[in-house]
Design a protein around this motif. Structure first.
Motif, PDB file in Angstrom:
ATOM      1  N   GLU A 294       0.834  -1.217  -0.226  1.00  0.00           N
ATOM      2  CA  GLU A 294       0.098  -0.133   0.035  1.00  0.00           C
ATOM      3  C   GLU A 294       0.833   1.163   0.025  1.00  0.00           C
ATOM      4  O   GLU A 294       0.424   2.425  -0.625  1.00  0.00           O
ATOM      5  CB  GLU A 294      -0.955  -0.007   0.898  1.00  0.00           C
ATOM      6  CG  GLU A 294      -2.212  -0.701   0.895  1.00  0.00           C
ATOM      7  CD  GLU A 294      -3.201  -0.686   2.226  1.00  0.00           C
ATOM      8  OE1 GLU A 294      -3.040   0.078   2.888  1.00  0.00           O
ATOM      9  OE2 GLU A 294      -3.815  -1.881   2.293  1.00  0.00           O
TER      10      GLU A 294
ATOM     11  N   ASP B 279       2.546   1.688  -3.327  1.00  0.00           N
ATOM     12  CA  ASP B 279       1.449   2.361  -4.189  1.00  0.00           C
ATOM     13  C   ASP B 279       1.192   3.598  -4.301  1.00  0.00           C
ATOM     14  O   ASP B 279       1.141   4.589  -4.871  1.00  0.00           O
ATOM     15  CB  ASP B 279       0.236   1.498  -4.069  1.00  0.00           C
ATOM     16  CG  ASP B 279       0.139   0.219  -4.792  1.00  0.00           C
ATOM     17  OD1 ASP B 279       1.193   0.083  -5.647  1.00  0.00           O
ATOM     18  OD2 ASP B 279      -0.657  -0.441  -4.836  1.00  0.00           O
ATOM     19  N   GLN B 280       0.966   3.882  -2.924  1.00  0.00           N
ATOM     20  CA  GLN B 280       0.666   5.486  -2.533  1.00  0.00           C
ATOM     21  C   GLN B 280       1.581   6.336  -2.839  1.00  0.00           C
ATOM     22  O   GLN B 280       1.514   7.587  -3.148  1.00  0.00           O
ATOM     23  CB  GLN B 280       0.298   5.404  -1.123  1.00  0.00           C
ATOM     24  CG  GLN B 280      -0.282   6.761  -0.469  1.00  0.00           C
ATOM     25  CD  GLN B 280       0.630   7.149   0.717  1.00  0.00           C
ATOM     26  OE1 GLN B 280       1.174   6.725   1.423  1.00  0.00           O
ATOM     27  NE2 GLN B 280       0.535   8.558   0.727  1.00  0.00           N
ATOM     28  N   GLN B 281       2.900   6.108  -2.656  1.00  0.00           N
ATOM     29  CA  GLN B 281       4.133   6.919  -2.780  1.00  0.00           C
ATOM     30  C   GLN B 281       4.371   6.635  -4.276  1.00  0.00           C
ATOM     31  O   GLN B 281       5.499   7.285  -4.617  1.00  0.00           O
ATOM     32  CB  GLN B 281       5.003   6.543  -1.812  1.00  0.00           C
ATOM     33  CG  GLN B 281       4.768   6.867  -0.549  1.00  0.00           C
ATOM     34  CD  GLN B 281       5.216   8.504  -0.047  1.00  0.00           C
ATOM     35  OE1 GLN B 281       6.069   8.855  -0.472  1.00  0.00           O
ATOM     36  NE2 GLN B 281       4.216   9.044   0.483  1.00  0.00           N
ATOM     37  N   HIS B 282       4.349   5.636  -4.984  1.00  0.00           N
ATOM     38  CA  HIS B 282       4.297   5.376  -6.315  1.00  0.00           C
ATOM     39  C   HIS B 282       6.119   4.919  -6.512  1.00  0.00           C
ATOM     40  O   HIS B 282       6.786   5.540  -7.572  1.00  0.00           O
ATOM     41  CB  HIS B 282       4.209   6.778  -7.340  1.00  0.00           C
ATOM     42  CG  HIS B 282       2.678   7.079  -7.305  1.00  0.00           C
ATOM     43  ND1 HIS B 282       1.756   6.367  -7.797  1.00  0.00           N
ATOM     44  CD2 HIS B 282       2.222   8.277  -6.644  1.00  0.00           C
ATOM     45  CE1 HIS B 282       0.415   6.908  -7.530  1.00  0.00           C
ATOM     46  NE2 HIS B 282       0.747   8.060  -7.036  1.00  0.00           N
TER      47      HIS B 282
ATOM     48  N   GLY C  49       2.800  11.553  -3.477  1.00  0.00           N
ATOM     49  CA  GLY C  49       1.441  11.111  -3.120  1.00  0.00           C
ATOM     50  C   GLY C  49       1.020  11.304  -1.852  1.00  0.00           C
ATOM     51  O   GLY C  49      -0.202  10.962  -1.398  1.00  0.00           O
TER      52      GLY C  49
END
Ligand code: HEC
Length: 102
Positions: free
Chosen positions: A21, A24-27, A84
């Motif tokens: 997660e 993903d959130q921080q790419h 993000g």
């Protein structure tokens, strides 16, 4: 980008489990891959470079949260706000532990 993510998953056997997660959130995988240098050094290269440096994880956590000196080239990593959202100290630690395990 999708290729990068699946490459990463393939090499995951002995690693710290990916904090999916957060990543993903921080790419993170937008620029990094586990083992192929792309827009940024691969996590494998980063782990190699810092594995034996005792204070490296503290430095890297700081850097993930607040930025710092460039170590790999001319391009610096964007700050959390541009990736993000804000990154807590705890989350930075989780990410750095994961990167250094690769
Ligand atoms: C927009 C592209 C981009 C994104 C997104 C990105 N990085 Fe980076 N990252 C870079 C670049 C470029 C460098 C090399 C910068 C340097 O020389 O310090 C780097 C360097 C690093 C380093 C090594 C820093 C050093 O001082 O040697 C770590 C660890 C790292 N990234 C982890 C992450 C993690 C974890 C994420 C997700 C939270 C992430 N990166 C997201 C581009 C990115």
């Amino acid at each position: 980008m999708l290729v990068a993510v699946s490459l990463h998953a393939a090499g995951a056997a002995a690693q710290t489990q990916e904090p999916v997660e957060l990543v993903d959130q921080q790419h993170c995988m937008f620029c990094h891959t586990s083992d192929a240098p792309f827009l940024a050094p691969s996590f494998h290269q980063i782990a190699q470079r810092y594995r034996d440096q005792p204070n490296a994880s503290t430095m890297l956590e700081e850097k993930l949260r607040h930025g710092g000196k460039v170590h790999w080239g001319d391009m610096s990593m964007p700050l959390p706000a541009d990736r993000g959202g804000p990154l807590s100290a705890e989350d930075a630690r989780t990410l750095v532990q994961w990167v250094l395990s690769q």
